[in-house]
Design an enzyme around this catalytic site. Structure first.
Site: not given
Ligand code: NAD
Length: 313
Positions: A143, A155
């Site tokens: 994480h 994490e």
């Molecule tokens: P986001 O929505 O910004 O990006 C997700 C990306 O995944 C999109 O570009 C989408 O096109 C792509 N995607 C979706 N389905 C897909 C597939 N089947 N194959 C390939 N690409 C695909 O999401 P994010 O904010 O970057 O979060 C990503 C992960 O990280 C999540 O699990 C989230 O909980 C975790 N996270 C996010 C943050 C944050 O601050 N944004 C912090 C820690 C953890």
């Protein structure tokens, strides 16, 4: 084991988190394939990476040639099949169990059987994701925190069946790329960071609700007392500093008075009802007027702070 065992890695998901994770690996010599189903997301990711590497050069964190080499190590693709042959994968796609399970099932088909598959999920039980693969012992959570190219803590959350080898491979690898892994031996909601963060927030909001303190005073306590102190030692070491006779006495009289609400604070519920969602709408606890959240300047200030502390490489 660690980065020496890794020549090529995959990152799936090029949204908020994926590009920064890819850049961190690439800056440490790993060839990375960044996959997203959306060509537009990959286009934005390339722009973002240019932007971030310009900032690293501007802040003297890296040279232009080093960041240029790192960018050259990142290639983008729209198909998971492009990850055939990589040694390690981090998934950072949309926070949705079905989407993640599908990605992991596909990765399980594409990647060699000994490849470790890590998920960046913030809230989904890793065992539910691992169950979509034939290798649950090689699945775990890493994480990363936002922005992943700045914040060094990651994490590492172990699933029920994550093997010791997988844990040590990932911990070593994260250390090799300048991260500070924090290991949770089992899945707990919120992991460590949000449990700590919201335990503090619950108490602060409770005291504000009772009229004991104003929000500005809570924030001052954190920026001027906790903040600097916590860069020297954490709360557990601090208990050793206070002395456990004292800690015991304080616990006995204080714990019964601490907030143990299991409902959200009514202060937050009221804000949501009014549509005052914080910086993104211009008003939350504070009024931001037209000063919308400038994520870029916050990221830059955070980078500078880590550099001052000598905790950014
Ligand atoms: P986001 O929505 O910004 O990006 C997700 C990306 O995944 C999109 O570009 C989408 O096109 C792509 N995607 C979706 N389905 C897909 C597939 N089947 N194959 C390939 N690409 C695909 O999401 P994010 O904010 O970057 O979060 C990503 C992960 O990280 C999540 O699990 C989230 O909980 C975790 N996270 C996010 C943050 C944050 O601050 N944004 C912090 C820690 C953890």
């Amino acid at each position: 084991m660690g980065i020496d065992d890794l020549s090529a890695a995959g990152v799936v998901g090029a949204g908020e988190m994926g590009p920064g994770i890819a850049l961190t690996l690439a800056r440490h010599g790993v060839d990375v394939t960044l996959v997203d189903q959306s060509e537009a997301a990959l286009e934005d990711a390339r722009d973002e990476l240019e932007h971030v590497t310009d900032l690293l050069v501007d802040r003297d964190v890296a040279t232009e040639s080093a960041t240029g080499e790192a960018l050259d190590r990142i290639r983008t693709a729209t198909e998971l099949s492009d990850l055939a042959g990589v040694d390690y994968v981090t998934e950072a796609v949309t926070e949705d169990l079905d989407v993640k399970r599908e990605v992991f099932a596909d990765l399980d088909e594409v990647c060699d059987e000994d490849v470790v598959l890590a998920s960046n999920t913030s809230s989904i039980d890793i065992d539910d994701i691992a169950a979509a693969t034939s290798r649950p012992e090689r699945v775990l959570v890493t994480h990363w925190m936002n922005p992943p190219w700045v914040v060094p803590v990651v994490e590492v959350v172990l699933g029920d069946r994550t093997s010791d080898d997988t844990e040590s491979f990932v911990v070593d690898l994260l250390e090799d790329v300048g991260r500070s892994p924090v290991v949770l031996n089992e899945v707990v909601p919120g992991y460590l960071i949000n449990r700590m963060n919201f335990a503090l927030a619950r108490e602060a909001l409770h005291l504000m609700e009772r009229g004991v303190v104003e929000k500005e005073d809570v924030d001052t306590l954190f920026t001027d007392a906790f903040g600097p102190r916590y860069t020297l030692m954490g709360p557990i070491e601090m208990l050793d500093l206070f002395g456990h006779d004292t800690n015991l006495a304080i616990s006995e009289y204080l714990f019964p008075d601490l907030c143990d609400d299991d409902e959200p604070s009514s202060l937050v519920e009221d804000l949501v009802e009014r549509g005052d969602l914080g910086m993104k709408t211009g008003r939350g606890f504070y009024d931001y007027g037209d000063e919308r959240q400038d994520v870029e300047s916050i990221d830059r200030a955070l980078l500078d702070r880590y550099r001052e502390l000598g905790r950014y490489e």
